[in-house]
Design a protein around this motif. Structure first.
Motif, PDB file in Angstrom:
ATOM      1  N   UNK A 289      39.449  33.743  44.783  1.00 57.96           N
ATOM      2  CA  UNK A 289      39.613  33.091  43.484  1.00 57.96           C
ATOM      3  C   UNK A 289      40.408  34.049  42.615  1.00 57.96           C
ATOM      4  N   UNK A 290      41.550  33.598  42.121  1.00 62.12           N
ATOM      5  CA  UNK A 290      42.498  34.489  41.449  1.00 62.12           C
ATOM      6  C   UNK A 290      42.671  34.088  39.997  1.00 62.12           C
ATOM      7  N   UNK A 291      42.542  35.081  39.090  1.00 63.06           N
ATOM      8  CA  UNK A 291      42.867  34.932  37.674  1.00 63.06           C
ATOM      9  C   UNK A 291      43.999  35.902  37.351  1.00 63.06           C
ATOM     10  N   UNK A 297      45.936  41.183  38.121  1.00 63.65           N
ATOM     11  CA  UNK A 297      45.643  40.064  39.014  1.00 63.65           C
ATOM     12  C   UNK A 297      44.210  40.288  39.478  1.00 63.65           C
ATOM     13  N   UNK A 298      43.299  39.527  38.923  1.00 67.22           N
ATOM     14  CA  UNK A 298      41.868  39.706  39.179  1.00 67.22           C
ATOM     15  C   UNK A 298      41.467  38.765  40.312  1.00 67.22           C
ATOM     16  N   UNK A 299      40.879  39.308  41.361  1.00 69.16           N
ATOM     17  CA  UNK A 299      40.524  38.522  42.538  1.00 69.16           C
ATOM     18  C   UNK A 299      39.045  38.686  42.872  1.00 69.16           C
ATOM     19  N   UNK A 312      40.827  44.241  41.313  1.00 74.69           N
ATOM     20  CA  UNK A 312      41.774  44.065  40.209  1.00 74.69           C
ATOM     21  C   UNK A 312      43.062  44.812  40.538  1.00 74.69           C
ATOM     22  N   UNK A 313      44.160  44.066  40.669  1.00 73.86           N
ATOM     23  CA  UNK A 313      45.476  44.663  40.896  1.00 73.86           C
ATOM     24  C   UNK A 313      46.192  44.784  39.551  1.00 73.86           C
ATOM     25  N   UNK A 314      46.513  46.000  39.143  1.00 82.16           N
ATOM     26  CA  UNK A 314      47.188  46.225  37.868  1.00 82.16           C
ATOM     27  C   UNK A 314      48.696  46.017  38.024  1.00 82.16           C
ATOM     28  N   UNK A 315      49.293  45.333  37.063  1.00 82.00           N
ATOM     29  CA  UNK A 315      50.705  44.979  37.184  1.00 82.00           C
ATOM     30  C   UNK A 315      51.589  46.219  37.164  1.00 82.00           C
ATOM     31  N   UNK A 316      51.162  47.302  36.503  1.00 76.61           N
ATOM     32  CA  UNK A 316      52.009  48.494  36.465  1.00 76.61           C
ATOM     33  C   UNK A 316      51.906  49.329  37.739  1.00 76.61           C
ATOM     34  N   UNK A 317      51.173  48.827  38.725  1.00 73.12           N
ATOM     35  CA  UNK A 317      51.157  49.456  40.048  1.00 73.12           C
ATOM     36  C   UNK A 317      51.898  48.605  41.075  1.00 73.12           C
ATOM     37  N   UNK A 318      52.477  47.499  40.623  1.00 75.09           N
ATOM     38  CA  UNK A 318      53.257  46.631  41.504  1.00 75.09           C
ATOM     39  C   UNK A 318      54.702  47.092  41.478  1.00 75.09           C
ATOM     40  N   UNK A 319      55.286  47.330  42.642  1.00 76.72           N
ATOM     41  CA  UNK A 319      56.660  47.817  42.705  1.00 76.72           C
ATOM     42  C   UNK A 319      57.656  46.683  42.906  1.00 76.72           C
TER      43      UNK A 319
END
Length: 500
Positions: A289-291, A297-299, A312-319
């Motif tokens: 379930x993704x928010x 990006x909270x899963x 929780x995937x932080x957007x500033x760690x996405x390359x």
């Protein structure tokens, strides 16, 4: 930024007088948008070049001999790339040549003549606003008319957008896609009848703190309030028992501003909730379930062992990220892509780069959320930097280095690089060394810093040679392996490389 154009299908048809031609199915955000011939796109490209000159990307060349299958696939891939690249320039997207071309194509594809019609735009509380429109009206025009009817200030229209929304019998709510400004909502709705979609207006920003910009307008407060109530009812946000009691009391007293102030403290407020999907992290075959919102990006992931894990995937760690069709749409009349989409992004997990994959029919919506979060973060950091630059610097040395968590603008010497080289802007959002986690923004021209980046900020900073990161650029795949598996080349990604 690049639009999510793709051409997954083409079909060979007979001319009236015996000749043959290829008709390309152009998809936007994963849904059939229009169909076009090479000759139509070629004439349109010539019109664009007469107006915009060299800023128009190179158009795929003609073939004067009969095309083989590999040549046909190559042309389809090149046309797809051309449509993505031509949307980089906001001046082109907003031009009459661009808008009128796709207006006609979309109407011809679905055989809808320009005429007067009625269109319902739904609010979050289930009510609708009936508008008298023309079938050729764009989403931008319809949003303006709806905003005027609601009394929404023109200065605040940019905080909202039109979406195609699906209400399921189970009571759940799905945001299918954001409507592009140049898209014809009336025509698109006719093409999406099987999905039972309706046109709705919702806020379009991922940073919940931006709510405070809208609290002085009664119409915008009403829209935010209705959407907040809807998201509570549909379990997009889940207040604690104590928060729920306070919110219900504020609802009874119709204190909307206090309600919005309190609901902003609730977990996942202002996020977009995706339909249940699958992912390969932390294990292959997990349901999630993704928010998406507020720079994460909270899963809530359910493992194959039925255990639940929150990530929780932080957007500033996405390359970087990419959207891929796992298989081609088999029926040219299909308007959607079903479960054939995946979004994968490269993520820095404990100083190790990993690819995280989500299999979801809302992959394009998720990609749009990524772009929106990044642009908002860049805008916020730019404003902070501008304030610091405008402050007196009597206590600072002239040779002092730029502080961390500020922008450093750099440019290439135009005398030492090709015309295709681009101006670069490096943002140290985490205060780390550029070789570890830079955010790179490529800009086609120094004078085209619009909306998210302030032109006067760039002029005040001394240019310096751009230093490349130690990371190799992400190389996009332009080769189509088969009709059942190909990659949509949406971004030319160097770490995070947003073409604006």
């Amino acid at each position: 930024m690049k639009m999510h154009f793709s051409i997954p299908l083409s079909e060979e048809l007979l001319e009236k007088f015996g000749g043959r031609y290829v008709l390309y199915s152009v998809y936007l955000e994963g849904f059939l948008f229009c169909k076009a011939r090479y000759s139509q796109l070629h004439r349109w490209n010539e019109q664009l070049r007469r107006i915009f000159g060299s800023s128009v990307p190179t158009f795929p060349p003609k073939f004067y001999l009969a095309m083989t299958k590999s040549m046909a696939d190559e042309r389809r891939s090149q046309l797809e790339q051309y449509l993505q690249n031509v949307t980089i320039d906001p001046n082109i997207i907003n031009s009459d040549v661009f808008i009128s071309f796709f207006q006609k194509l979309q109407q011809d594809t679905f055989k809808i003549q320009p005429q007067k019609a009625c269109l319902d735009v739904y609010l979050a509380d289930g009510r609708n606003i009936r508008l008298d429109i023309k079938t050729s009206d764009t989403a931008e025009r319809i949003l303006e008319v709806a905003s005027y009817k609601m009394g929404l200030s023109r200065e605040l229209i940019g905080y909202f957008s039109l979406f195609f929304i699906e209400d399921h019998n189970s009571g759940t709510l799905s945001v299918v896609k954001k409507v592009a400004e140049f898209e014809l909502p009336y025509v698109s709705l006719q093409s999406m009848k099987q999905s039972h979609c309706k046109l709705g207006i919702r806020k379009w920003y991922m940073d919940p703190s931006l709510d405070k910009m809208l609290l002085d307008c009664r119409a915008s407060v009403n829209l935010l309030y209705m959407q907040a109530v809807q998201e509570i009812e549909r379990n997009w946000v889940k207040p604690t028992d104590e928060q729920m009691q306070k919110l219900e009391l504020l609802q009874k007293t119709a204190n909307k501003i206090k309600f919005l102030e309190l609901v902003s403290e609730v977990q996942h407020y202002g996020y977009i909730k995706l339909d249940p999907c699958t992912c390969d992290y932390p294990e292959v075959g997990c349901s999630a379930d993704v928010h998406v919102g507020n720079n994460e990006i909270y899963c809530c992931v359910k493992l194959p062992t039925n255990q639940t894990k929150v990530i929780s995937f932080k957007i500033n760690r996405v390359r970087c990220w990419q959207v891929t069709f796992l298989g081609a749409v088999t029926d040219a009349n299909d308007e959607g892509t079903g479960e054939t989409l995946e979004l994968r992004f490269e993520y820095n997990d404990s100083d190790t780069w990993k690819w995280i994959v989500f299999y979801t029919k809302q992959a394009f919506l998720l990609s749009s959320c990524f772009k929106k979060m990044i642009s908002e973060q860049l805008m916020k950091t730019t404003k902070e930097q501008e304030l610091q630059i405008e402050m007196p610097e009597t206590s600072k040395s002239k040779n002092s280095s730029i502080q961390q968590n500020q922008f450093r603008f750099t440019t290439l010497d135009p005398m030492q690089c090709h015309a295709s080289e681009q101006v670069h802007c490096v943002a140290y959002l985490r205060g780390e060394h550029p070789s570890k986690l830079p955010w790179i923004v490529s800009l086609r021209k120094q004078t085209r810093l619009q909306k998210n980046l302030q032109p006067r900020l760039l002029r005040r900073l001394q240019p310096e040679p751009f230093k490349k990161s130690n990371h190799e650029p992400f190389k996009k795949s332009s080769k189509v392996t088969s009709k059942k598996s190909f990659q949509i080349n949406m971004f030319a990604i160097y770490n995070i490389n947003i073409l604006m």
